[in-house]
Design a protein around this motif. Sequence first.
Motif, PDB file in Angstrom:
ATOM      1  N   ALA A 103      39.726  30.154  37.844  1.00 20.96           N
ATOM      2  CA  ALA A 103      39.877  28.868  37.158  1.00 20.96           C
ATOM      3  C   ALA A 103      38.699  27.929  37.395  1.00 20.96           C
ATOM      4  N   LEU A 104      38.061  28.024  38.528  1.00 20.17           N
ATOM      5  CA  LEU A 104      36.989  27.081  38.847  1.00 20.17           C
ATOM      6  C   LEU A 104      35.840  27.121  37.837  1.00 20.17           C
ATOM      7  N   PRO A 105      35.246  28.273  37.534  1.00 15.55           N
ATOM      8  CA  PRO A 105      34.172  28.236  36.534  1.00 15.55           C
ATOM      9  C   PRO A 105      34.665  27.912  35.125  1.00 15.55           C
ATOM     10  N   LEU A 106      35.886  28.348  34.798  1.00 12.81           N
ATOM     11  CA  LEU A 106      36.396  28.056  33.460  1.00 12.81           C
ATOM     12  C   LEU A 106      36.598  26.559  33.260  1.00 12.81           C
ATOM     13  N   GLY A 107      37.181  25.915  34.238  1.00 19.18           N
ATOM     14  CA  GLY A 107      37.453  24.497  34.098  1.00 19.18           C
ATOM     15  C   GLY A 107      36.215  23.636  34.210  1.00 19.18           C
ATOM     16  N   ARG A 108      35.374  23.920  35.183  1.00 18.64           N
ATOM     17  CA  ARG A 108      34.201  23.071  35.427  1.00 18.64           C
ATOM     18  C   ARG A 108      33.142  23.224  34.348  1.00 18.64           C
ATOM     19  N   LEU A 109      32.894  24.432  33.921  1.00 12.88           N
ATOM     20  CA  LEU A 109      31.838  24.634  32.927  1.00 12.88           C
ATOM     21  C   LEU A 109      32.356  24.626  31.494  1.00 12.88           C
ATOM     22  N   GLY A 110      33.586  25.071  31.298  1.00 13.15           N
ATOM     23  CA  GLY A 110      34.113  25.194  29.946  1.00 13.15           C
ATOM     24  C   GLY A 110      34.616  23.904  29.348  1.00 13.15           C
ATOM     25  N   GLY A 111      35.007  22.963  30.195  1.00 12.06           N
ATOM     26  CA  GLY A 111      35.499  21.693  29.682  1.00 12.06           C
ATOM     27  C   GLY A 111      36.958  21.759  29.288  1.00 12.06           C
ATOM     28  N   ARG A 112      37.350  20.801  28.484  1.00  9.28           N
ATOM     29  CA  ARG A 112      38.749  20.682  28.083  1.00  9.28           C
ATOM     30  C   ARG A 112      38.984  21.410  26.771  1.00  9.28           C
ATOM     31  N   SER A 113      39.244  22.664  26.855  1.00 13.06           N
ATOM     32  CA  SER A 113      39.535  23.464  25.680  1.00 13.06           C
ATOM     33  C   SER A 113      40.986  23.924  25.761  1.00 13.06           C
ATOM     34  N   ARG A 114      41.593  24.155  24.635  1.00 12.98           N
ATOM     35  CA  ARG A 114      42.973  24.629  24.647  1.00 12.98           C
ATOM     36  C   ARG A 114      43.067  26.122  24.918  1.00 12.98           C
ATOM     37  N   VAL A 115      41.991  26.822  24.727  1.00  9.56           N
ATOM     38  CA  VAL A 115      42.003  28.275  24.888  1.00  9.56           C
ATOM     39  C   VAL A 115      41.700  28.679  26.329  1.00  9.56           C
ATOM     40  N   LEU A 116      40.882  27.914  27.014  1.00  8.77           N
ATOM     41  CA  LEU A 116      40.440  28.306  28.349  1.00  8.77           C
ATOM     42  C   LEU A 116      41.565  28.384  29.383  1.00  8.77           C
ATOM     43  N   PRO A 117      42.571  27.487  29.397  1.00  7.19           N
ATOM     44  CA  PRO A 117      43.669  27.701  30.351  1.00  7.19           C
ATOM     45  C   PRO A 117      44.430  29.001  30.101  1.00  7.19           C
ATOM     46  N   LEU A 118      44.601  29.370  28.851  1.00  6.15           N
ATOM     47  CA  LEU A 118      45.256  30.655  28.557  1.00  6.15           C
ATOM     48  C   LEU A 118      44.402  31.820  29.041  1.00  6.15           C
ATOM     49  N   LEU A 119      43.100  31.705  28.836  1.00  5.93           N
ATOM     50  CA  LEU A 119      42.191  32.740  29.318  1.00  5.93           C
ATOM     51  C   LEU A 119      42.190  32.787  30.843  1.00  5.93           C
ATOM     52  N   GLY A 120      42.276  31.629  31.488  1.00  9.48           N
ATOM     53  CA  GLY A 120      42.351  31.572  32.950  1.00  9.48           C
ATOM     54  C   GLY A 120      43.598  32.267  33.472  1.00  9.48           C
ATOM     55  N   ALA A 121      44.725  32.075  32.804  1.00  9.74           N
ATOM     56  CA  ALA A 121      45.960  32.739  33.214  1.00  9.74           C
ATOM     57  C   ALA A 121      45.843  34.251  33.051  1.00  9.74           C
ATOM     58  N   LEU A 122      45.286  34.672  31.931  1.00  7.66           N
ATOM     59  CA  LEU A 122      45.128  36.105  31.678  1.00  7.66           C
ATOM     60  C   LEU A 122      44.168  36.749  32.674  1.00  7.66           C
ATOM     61  N   LEU A 123      43.051  36.097  32.946  1.00  3.82           N
ATOM     62  CA  LEU A 123      42.078  36.656  33.885  1.00  3.82           C
ATOM     63  C   LEU A 123      42.617  36.682  35.312  1.00  3.82           C
ATOM     64  N   ALA A 124      43.420  35.696  35.696  1.00  2.00           N
ATOM     65  CA  ALA A 124      44.010  35.695  37.036  1.00  2.00           C
ATOM     66  C   ALA A 124      44.986  36.856  37.196  1.00  2.00           C
ATOM     67  N   ALA A 125      45.799  37.112  36.167  1.00  2.11           N
ATOM     68  CA  ALA A 125      46.722  38.247  36.221  1.00  2.11           C
ATOM     69  C   ALA A 125      45.949  39.572  36.206  1.00  2.11           C
ATOM     70  N   CYS A 126      44.858  39.640  35.458  1.00  2.00           N
ATOM     71  CA  CYS A 126      44.028  40.854  35.453  1.00  2.00           C
ATOM     72  C   CYS A 126      43.360  41.083  36.802  1.00  2.00           C
ATOM     73  N   ALA A 127      42.967  40.009  37.476  1.00  2.00           N
ATOM     74  CA  ALA A 127      42.369  40.150  38.809  1.00  2.00           C
ATOM     75  C   ALA A 127      43.396  40.719  39.789  1.00  2.00           C
ATOM     76  N   LEU A 128      44.629  40.255  39.699  1.00  2.00           N
ATOM     77  CA  LEU A 128      45.683  40.779  40.562  1.00  2.00           C
ATOM     78  C   LEU A 128      45.965  42.242  40.249  1.00  2.00           C
ATOM     79  N   LEU A 129      46.017  42.597  38.966  1.00  2.00           N
ATOM     80  CA  LEU A 129      46.230  43.988  38.574  1.00  2.00           C
ATOM     81  C   LEU A 129      45.086  44.877  39.054  1.00  2.00           C
ATOM     82  N   LEU A 130      43.854  44.411  38.869  1.00  2.00           N
ATOM     83  CA  LEU A 130      42.702  45.177  39.325  1.00  2.00           C
ATOM     84  C   LEU A 130      42.732  45.371  40.835  1.00  2.00           C
ATOM     85  N   GLY A 131      43.129  44.340  41.558  1.00  2.00           N
ATOM     86  CA  GLY A 131      43.223  44.450  43.012  1.00  2.00           C
ATOM     87  C   GLY A 131      44.278  45.445  43.440  1.00  2.00           C
ATOM     88  N   GLN A 132      45.435  45.415  42.797  1.00  2.00           N
ATOM     89  CA  GLN A 132      46.491  46.368  43.158  1.00  2.00           C
ATOM     90  C   GLN A 132      46.099  47.793  42.802  1.00  2.00           C
TER      91      GLN A 132
END
Length: 187
Positions: free
Chosen positions: A102-131
């Motif tokens: 979330a840190l690079p998405l929020g700080r560099l991406g700004g206030r977009s409606r798509v980026l929080p959804l992308l942040g949620a998806l990437l966080a879940a993918c990071a957990l899946l990749l780790g497992q």
Amino acid sequence: MTAPAPGADGQSGRPRTAQHYSVTPTLDSPEGYVAPGMPGVPVAGYVPTVRSHRTGPRRRTALAVALAVLAMLLGGLAYGCAPARAADSLGWLAIALAALVALPLGRLGGRSRVLPLLGALLAACALLLGQLTGQLRRVHAAGPGPRGLPHDALAHWRAELRALDLAFYGIALVGGFLLTRRTANRN
């Protein structure tokens, strides 16, 4: 009720500000004139500078997404390469993976409606990749089966999936969404 026009039948006894007109009265001042002391009056001696067309913070959405994907890959690999003895308490690091994405998405991406959804998806993918990386390490240590290393790792991951793991995925999704939205620059 309308007041008589000046000079028609004489002046009305009411003050000028209380008169009602059926048409807009003509102004005594030029168009665009603002009285001194009123908002919008330029300061004497003030010379406005030429501004660029961009007034808000600059968005770097492509860079933000690229850095978030890199953070997802690195965070997932670090999560999967953690020692096996910490595997039970490791799931709570889903919020750390969400923050890392979330840190690079929020700080560099700004206030977009798509980026929080992308942040949620990437966080879940990071957990899946780790497992999956953790399962791959365990299968590799035990020796690959007849179907191959990736297939065996995926089969072991599905067999060991618990309800608590689904809660961790929920934490990663919600954390990725909220942290991306909260870290966005609010300028």
